[in-house]
Design a protein around this motif. Sequence first.
Motif, mmCIF file in Angstrom:
data_model
loop_
_atom_site.group_PDB
_atom_site.id
_atom_site.type_symbol
_atom_site.label_atom_id
_atom_site.label_comp_id
_atom_site.label_asym_id
_atom_site.label_seq_id
_atom_site.Cartn_x
_atom_site.Cartn_y
_atom_site.Cartn_z
ATOM 1 N N GLY A 140 0.821 -1.208 0.000
ATOM 2 C CA GLY A 140 0.000 0.000 0.000
ATOM 3 C C GLY A 140 0.852 1.254 0.000
ATOM 4 O O GLY A 140 0.581 2.215 -0.719
ATOM 5 N N ARG A 141 1.907 1.231 0.808
ATOM 6 C CA ARG A 141 2.792 2.384 0.898
ATOM 7 C C ARG A 141 3.423 2.687 -0.457
ATOM 8 O O ARG A 141 3.511 3.851 -0.867
ATOM 9 C CB ARG A 141 3.884 2.082 1.934
ATOM 10 C CG ARG A 141 4.804 3.212 2.212
ATOM 11 C CD ARG A 141 5.768 2.877 3.304
ATOM 12 N NE ARG A 141 6.725 1.844 2.889
ATOM 13 C CZ ARG A 141 7.756 1.434 3.619
ATOM 14 N NH1 ARG A 141 7.937 1.939 4.828
ATOM 15 N NH2 ARG A 141 8.572 0.513 3.183
ATOM 16 N N ALA A 142 3.820 1.628 -1.170
ATOM 17 C CA ALA A 142 4.423 1.841 -2.488
ATOM 18 C C ALA A 142 3.379 2.356 -3.487
ATOM 19 O O ALA A 142 3.662 3.247 -4.276
ATOM 20 C CB ALA A 142 5.049 0.543 -2.992
ATOM 21 N N LEU A 143 2.157 1.815 -3.413
ATOM 22 C CA LEU A 143 1.122 2.241 -4.356
ATOM 23 C C LEU A 143 0.712 3.690 -4.131
ATOM 24 O O LEU A 143 0.437 4.421 -5.076
ATOM 25 C CB LEU A 143 -0.121 1.357 -4.213
ATOM 26 C CG LEU A 143 -0.010 -0.071 -4.733
ATOM 27 C CD1 LEU A 143 -1.281 -0.836 -4.424
ATOM 28 C CD2 LEU A 143 0.257 -0.062 -6.227
ATOM 29 N N LEU A 144 0.673 4.097 -2.858
ATOM 30 C CA LEU A 144 0.242 5.455 -2.539
ATOM 31 C C LEU A 144 1.294 6.492 -2.929
ATOM 32 O O LEU A 144 1.054 7.687 -2.834
ATOM 33 C CB LEU A 144 -0.115 5.563 -1.056
ATOM 34 C CG LEU A 144 -1.403 4.812 -0.685
ATOM 35 C CD1 LEU A 144 -1.530 4.656 0.819
ATOM 36 C CD2 LEU A 144 -2.623 5.530 -1.244
ATOM 37 N N ALA A 145 2.460 6.038 -3.355
ATOM 38 C CA ALA A 145 3.461 6.967 -3.869
ATOM 39 C C ALA A 145 3.193 7.266 -5.343
ATOM 40 O O ALA A 145 3.994 7.938 -5.985
ATOM 41 C CB ALA A 145 4.861 6.383 -3.691
ATOM 42 N N ALA B 125 12.874 4.472 2.158
ATOM 43 C CA ALA B 125 12.382 5.846 2.195
ATOM 44 C C ALA B 125 12.787 6.599 0.926
ATOM 45 O O ALA B 125 12.009 7.385 0.378
ATOM 46 C CB ALA B 125 12.923 6.567 3.423
ATOM 47 N N ARG B 126 13.983 6.310 0.446
ATOM 48 C CA ARG B 126 14.447 6.968 -0.781
ATOM 49 C C ARG B 126 13.545 6.601 -1.955
ATOM 50 O O ARG B 126 13.199 7.438 -2.777
ATOM 51 C CB ARG B 126 15.888 6.528 -1.094
ATOM 52 C CG ARG B 126 16.888 6.991 -0.063
ATOM 53 C CD ARG B 126 17.418 8.347 -0.350
ATOM 54 N NE ARG B 126 18.391 8.334 -1.433
ATOM 55 C CZ ARG B 126 18.633 9.374 -2.201
ATOM 56 N NH1 ARG B 126 17.960 10.476 -2.021
ATOM 57 N NH2 ARG B 126 19.534 9.300 -3.155
ATOM 58 N N THR B 127 13.155 5.308 -2.029
ATOM 59 C CA THR B 127 12.303 4.908 -3.147
ATOM 60 C C THR B 127 10.917 5.520 -3.033
ATOM 61 O O THR B 127 10.161 5.538 -3.992
ATOM 62 C CB THR B 127 12.150 3.372 -3.246
ATOM 63 O OG1 THR B 127 11.422 2.915 -2.107
ATOM 64 C CG2 THR B 127 13.483 2.679 -3.309
ATOM 65 N N LEU B 128 10.571 6.010 -1.841
ATOM 66 C CA LEU B 128 9.268 6.654 -1.668
ATOM 67 C C LEU B 128 9.350 8.152 -1.941
ATOM 68 O O LEU B 128 8.460 8.912 -1.580
ATOM 69 C CB LEU B 128 8.739 6.399 -0.260
ATOM 70 C CG LEU B 128 8.329 4.943 -0.017
ATOM 71 C CD1 LEU B 128 8.142 4.676 1.465
ATOM 72 C CD2 LEU B 128 7.047 4.625 -0.774
ATOM 73 N N GLY B 129 10.438 8.567 -2.563
ATOM 74 C CA GLY B 129 10.524 9.948 -2.999
ATOM 75 C C GLY B 129 11.163 10.903 -2.002
ATOM 76 O O GLY B 129 11.081 12.114 -2.177
ATOM 77 N N ALA B 130 11.790 10.383 -0.964
ATOM 78 C CA ALA B 130 12.381 11.264 0.033
ATOM 79 C C ALA B 130 13.839 11.561 -0.322
ATOM 80 O O ALA B 130 14.596 10.655 -0.656
ATOM 81 C CB ALA B 130 12.311 10.634 1.412
ATOM 82 N N SER B 131 14.223 12.833 -0.238
ATOM 83 C CA SER B 131 15.606 13.218 -0.483
ATOM 84 C C SER B 131 16.466 12.732 0.685
ATOM 85 O O SER B 131 15.948 12.333 1.727
ATOM 86 C CB SER B 131 15.706 14.738 -0.582
ATOM 87 O OG SER B 131 15.321 15.302 0.660
ATOM 88 N N ARG B 132 17.776 12.766 0.500
ATOM 89 C CA ARG B 132 18.678 12.341 1.583
ATOM 90 C C ARG B 132 18.403 13.108 2.877
ATOM 91 O O ARG B 132 18.404 12.548 3.965
ATOM 92 C CB ARG B 132 20.131 12.592 1.180
ATOM 93 C CG ARG B 132 20.681 11.543 0.271
ATOM 94 C CD ARG B 132 22.163 11.800 -0.006
ATOM 95 N NE ARG B 132 22.629 10.959 -1.084
ATOM 96 C CZ ARG B 132 22.901 9.668 -0.950
ATOM 97 N NH1 ARG B 132 22.788 9.091 0.231
ATOM 98 N NH2 ARG B 132 23.301 8.950 -1.972
#
Lengths: 354, 234
Positions: A140-145, B125-132
Amino acid sequence: MLEMCLKHRQGGFDVDVDITTPGSGVTALFGHSGSGKTTLLRMLAGLDRPDQGRVVLNERTFVDTGRGIFIPPHQRRLGVVFQEARLFPHYRVRSNLTYARRITRGEAFDRIVSLLGIEALLDRMPGALSGGEARRVAIGRALLAEPDMLLMDEPLTGLDGARKQELLDYILRLTREIDLPILFVSHDPEELMAVAEQLVVLDQGHVVASDRLETLLSRGDMTPWLGGFEASSLLKAQVCSHDHHYHATQLILGDGQRLTLPLLDRPEGSVLRVRVRRREVAIALSSQRDSSVRNQLEAVVSAITPGAPGTLEVTLALGEQSLSSRITLEAGEALGLKPGMTVIALIRSVSLAG
Amino acid sequence: MLTPLEIEALRISLQVSGTALLIILVPGIAMAWLLARHEFFGKSLLDGIVHLPLVLPPVVVGYLLLVVMGRRGLVGSWLFDHLGLSLPFTWQGAALAGGIMAFPLLVRAVRLSLEAVDPRLEAAARTLGASRLRVFFTITLPLAVPGLVTGAVLAFARALSEFGATITFASNIPGETRTLPLALYSLIQTPGMEDAAARLCVISVVVAMVSLVASEWLARRTRRRMAGRDRGTT
């Protein structure tokens, strides 16, 4: 379209691949551990940097060592589901889900949460989740991105049988209900039979074959690689009608022939894939009226190859699709099977593949 | 209950140690992060320099501070000329001395807990779009909080007990730099003040105990919040 043309050396292990797959549907990277499939996923995600090569997804260049391009992982918009859930232990499930700050509430949020059945977990801490629950939250966390592609690295590994089937069912629902290309890494033929459309077979960092799963399964020379797939055929079919009295569902194949399965919970008209194990297919020269085998399909013998001692692998053409059968050498000679002959395939059992 | 003298020593002690902690908190975290997560030329040397105050006699640190930060010192003269700031013989100077003595303890504790943060969570966290930067402030640092609390309390306690460097650099001025240890030392030097010295000794023990218990409580609270952690990652 996903292109990965990479050369990479890592501790005596070489990866050298050139893969082009459609950027839609479920593409599986299949191989034993050490075949380089996780390395490829990490390079696609931007977690590892290849020595040389290009990675392009739908015209977005992520890596091009020749032109000095390297897009960092947080700018690639790829959702990654790791083998371990990797939930952030200090945030509640809800904050884990919204970490990417893209979809944080509203209809889209509710839809994904209910698709994965995690409504009741939102206020829990990750430490209080079971393995299967944690992985659903991770998906879910990956999809919500709102990713452009979802990468799944052996998402079912380490779960016991029932939990595994449950999570697999959730993943299958996802592939049906969300239009998102998925790259699925696994070494488990069972999983891949269920989810994969496109299959890339890897061995020691090299691509052995890359094609549609059905095509690869019907190729005799792939048996050493795909032996674990229990030599099955996949047939694409459409739900034609349900019969509640006999508790059965009728499917119609591309060439107009019909297959009957135990009642399926799928709407009429929906397209699905069924799996037929090779050893469940017998061959007759004429249709058997006085037989308990009700699924009898007219097919044309397209190839006969010797299998294990005393057996023959017979490939049958069903319109555009193909079906494999394993019969004894003796039976083959007694029936006088030759390529081009029209025969009746007796299918003893057929199951839904996904 | 407490005499004005005791209150004054206690106030100066808390003020000096608190300031010492504030001075070193950010540089300490930065240094710990540098040592925990990076490989670079001269890392061992830097690591050694950070740990120096732990093994050097405090008097040496105090002397070096006088040389560098004194009115005619390299940095001290610049501070005085440009900012009108003079550190020797002031409570701020005592805070600096305490901070430097406490620095290695803070860095060690924070570094250990940073090293214990699972880099796979940071990658996720990085793959979720978070910068360093965002990963550091939302994942790395919060997960290192238990170690940060321990390190901060250790550093505070070290600054509280600082004697040698303080008396050398900031001297023993009543109402300005006379912290609990210095006040106790002065009382011991004065004949007939044994009772007062014993009282100060008890106060020191109580302050130290309170800070230790507080740190334990804080650390346990943060650990409980993350109870069980993520089963999937272990």
